[in-house]
Scaffold this active site. Structure first.
Site, PDB file in Angstrom:
ATOM      1  N   ASN A 155       0.809  -1.226   0.000  1.00 52.12           N
ATOM      2  CA  ASN A 155       0.000   0.000   0.000  1.00 52.12           C
ATOM      3  C   ASN A 155       0.840   1.272   0.000  1.00 52.12           C
ATOM      4  O   ASN A 155       0.402   2.309  -0.492  1.00 52.12           O
ATOM      5  CB  ASN A 155      -0.972   0.017   1.188  1.00 52.12           C
ATOM      6  CG  ASN A 155      -0.356  -0.461   2.480  1.00 52.12           C
ATOM      7  OD1 ASN A 155       0.188  -1.559   2.555  1.00 52.12           O
ATOM      8  ND2 ASN A 155      -0.419   0.366   3.494  1.00 52.12           N
ATOM      9  N   ALA A 204     -13.821  -2.958  -1.773  1.00 52.18           N
ATOM     10  CA  ALA A 204     -14.430  -2.192  -2.867  1.00 52.18           C
ATOM     11  C   ALA A 204     -13.944  -0.745  -2.926  1.00 52.18           C
ATOM     12  O   ALA A 204     -13.786  -0.185  -4.012  1.00 52.18           O
ATOM     13  CB  ALA A 204     -15.955  -2.217  -2.725  1.00 52.18           C
ATOM     14  N   HIS A 205     -13.694  -0.140  -1.750  1.00 48.16           N
ATOM     15  CA  HIS A 205     -13.384   1.299  -1.783  1.00 48.16           C
ATOM     16  C   HIS A 205     -12.004   1.622  -2.343  1.00 48.16           C
ATOM     17  O   HIS A 205     -11.667   2.786  -2.552  1.00 48.16           O
ATOM     18  CB  HIS A 205     -13.601   1.945  -0.405  1.00 48.16           C
ATOM     19  CG  HIS A 205     -12.560   1.665   0.634  1.00 48.16           C
ATOM     20  ND1 HIS A 205     -11.601   2.577   0.960  1.00 48.16           N
ATOM     21  CD2 HIS A 205     -12.347   0.595   1.429  1.00 48.16           C
ATOM     22  CE1 HIS A 205     -10.848   2.083   1.943  1.00 48.16           C
ATOM     23  NE2 HIS A 205     -11.281   0.872   2.236  1.00 48.16           N
ATOM     24  N   CYS A 328      -4.374   3.892   8.000  1.00 50.61           N
ATOM     25  CA  CYS A 328      -4.808   3.117   9.167  1.00 50.61           C
ATOM     26  C   CYS A 328      -3.784   3.151  10.285  1.00 50.61           C
ATOM     27  O   CYS A 328      -3.998   2.614  11.356  1.00 50.61           O
ATOM     28  CB  CYS A 328      -5.044   1.667   8.769  1.00 50.61           C
ATOM     29  SG  CYS A 328      -6.175   1.538   7.400  1.00 50.61           S
TER      30      CYS A 328
HETATM   31  N1  PLP Z   1      -4.797  -4.258   3.191  1.00 52.09           N
HETATM   32  C1  PLP Z   1      -4.183  -3.266   2.537  1.00 52.09           C
HETATM   33  C2  PLP Z   1      -2.935  -3.557   1.756  1.00 52.09           C
HETATM   34  C3  PLP Z   1      -4.702  -1.965   2.563  1.00 52.09           C
HETATM   35  O1  PLP Z   1      -4.082  -0.978   1.892  1.00 52.09           O
HETATM   36  C4  PLP Z   1      -5.872  -1.731   3.317  1.00 52.09           C
HETATM   37  C5  PLP Z   1      -6.415  -0.362   3.442  1.00 52.09           C
HETATM   38  O2  PLP Z   1      -5.703   0.618   3.404  1.00 52.09           O
HETATM   39  C6  PLP Z   1      -6.485  -2.810   3.974  1.00 52.09           C
HETATM   40  C7  PLP Z   1      -5.920  -4.045   3.896  1.00 52.09           C
HETATM   41  C8  PLP Z   1      -7.730  -2.627   4.780  1.00 52.09           C
HETATM   42  O3  PLP Z   1      -8.832  -2.416   3.940  1.00 52.09           O
HETATM   43  P1  PLP Z   1     -10.238  -1.990   4.549  1.00 52.09           P
HETATM   44  O4  PLP Z   1     -10.218  -0.520   4.633  1.00 52.09           O
HETATM   45  O5  PLP Z   1     -11.242  -2.483   3.561  1.00 52.09           O
HETATM   46  O6  PLP Z   1     -10.377  -2.663   5.849  1.00 52.09           O
END
Ligand code: PLP
Length: 392
Positions: A155, A204-205, A328
């Site tokens: 990410n 989805a987002h 996050c």
């Molecule tokens: N995994 C990765 C690599 C992400 O980039 C993200 C969100 O930033 C997630 C998991 C978590 O996704 P969600 O927001 O749908 O919980």
């Protein structure tokens, strides 16, 4: 230019076609899909269409399952805890393997399992920011390893891991493989008949669908113990009434994302490269990871001598949205796992700034962002010697 959104790895704008397709399921076809009357049964075909679109989008086989979740964090939690429960109930092997650069919805689950006594091996990244398949091979103990969790694309950097090789290694050793596919879906081809992993999560987002809905792919015979008990929805694998408008929105978003993969890999890549070339023109700026090894929309750049918070504040003042790390985790540089794993900027003299584009990013926006970044870096470097933080 009012604002430029370059934080698409955090979330994306919902495609207007998707919001339009979801509308009827709030106020007209609002029946519970499990009800036997017409209000319920009329919704069913649309759920089928959505599922078909999801299966096609990741080239899943009909025999496999896709469970609709509330987000990818839920899917990641479910897979890892399911394998833990299975080992616990069957007094089976209890070593699990993951990497140093996973999203917190994977790494935090493993930290929790370590407290419960699970032996977790944390694979490092190599000098290119990739998890070397040889490291995985060496870490697997066929008698004890129960699960491997490694992300498809990172990410922060956009670096793409060789997941097909991981799947072959895991398969040869009788070990299950869980891939976090959140940053891969919609950016690069995702083909679950080619990459023979057992589990894949997506959200989805991240591909122009709504927030609050995701998918968990489970290969036939991979087995999944539910996280949520209490209903027969999703074949008993996830209790709770399915959010039909959101599931339907995700199905269409997946179809549109796959249709746009070529655009993403040509036009979005071209704009990303233009921005990246301009950043690299600034003194003491480095981009993490070889360009050809990254998803087409992502840049994680390291700026020497620029304070992160001031930089973010300055860019925001100019209307440019970027990110100093995962949305996050905390926004501090120290919490940027890629910087830590790749040992970049351990003296805190570097700021990592992520710019992530989408199919909605325009050339004018990139030109504007280049200007804004150059002005901001110049200003912050000039004032850094005065001790002024550069923001109020
Ligand atoms: N995994 C990765 C690599 C992400 O980039 C993200 C969100 O930033 C997630 C998991 C978590 O996704 P969600 O927001 O749908 O919980």
């Amino acid at each position: 230019m009012e604002r430029v959104y370059l934080d698409n790895n955090a979330t994306t704008m919902v495609d207007p076609l998707v919001t339009e397709a979801m509308q009827p399921f709030f106020t007209q076809m609002y029946g519970n899909p499990n009800s036997l009357h017409s209000f319920g049964t009329e919704v069913h075909p649309y759920m089928g269409i959505a599922l078909d679109r999801l299966y096609a989008g990741i080239n899943a086989s009909d025999e496999d399952d896709i469970i609709i979740t509330s987000c990818a964090s839920e899917g990641n939690n479910n897979v890892i805890k399911s394998v833990y429960f299975d080992c616990f109930m069957n007094h089976r092997k209890m070593q699990m393997i993951t990497s140093a650069i996973e999203h917190p919805s994977v790494s935090q689950v493993y930290l929790f399992l370590e407290k419960l006594g699970v032996d977790v091996k944390w694979l490092p990244v190599n000098s290119q920011g990739i998890i070397d398949p040889e490291e995985l091979k060496a870490a697997i103990d066929p008698d004890r390893t129960a699960l491997v969790s490694i992300m498809w694309a990172n990410n922060e950097t956009g670096l793409i891991n060789p997941v097909k090789e991981y799947a072959e290694i895991c398969h040869e050793n009788g070990v299950k493989l869980h891939i976090d596919g959140v940053q891969a879906v919609g950016k690069i081809p995702v083909d679950m008949q080619d990459v023979r992993a057992d589990y894949l999560t997506f959200s989805a987002h991240k591909f122009h669908g709504p927030k609050g809905v995701g998918g968990l792919y489970v290969r036939k015979n991979a087995n999944l113990i539910p996280l949520l008990h209490g209903g027969e929805q999703m074949g008993g694998l996830r209790a709770g009434t399915v959010d039909t408008p959101y599931m339907i929105g995700m199905g269409l978003a997946m179809e549109l994302a796959v249709k746009n993969i070529e655009y993403e890999n040509k036009e979005v890549r071209r704009l990303r490269n233009k921005l990246e070339d301009a950043l690299l023109d600034i003194d003491d700026v480095e981009v993490i990871g070889e360009r050809s090894l990254r998803t087409p929309n992502t840049i994680l750049a390291s700026f020497r001598g620029v304070e992160g918070e001031a930089f973010l504040w300055d860019l925001n003042q100019k209307g440019v949205a970027a990110s100093t790390g995962s949305a996050c985790s905390s926004e501090s540089l120290e919490s940027n796992p890629t910087f830590v794993a790749m040992d970049i900027g351990s003296d805190l003299s570097h700021t990592g700034m992520r710019f992530s584009l989408s199919r909605y990013t325009t050339e004018d926006e990139i030109d504007y962002a280049i200007d804004a970044v150059k002005t901001s870096v110049k200003r912050l470097r000039e004032i850094s010697s005065t001790g002024d933080k550069g923001y109020i």
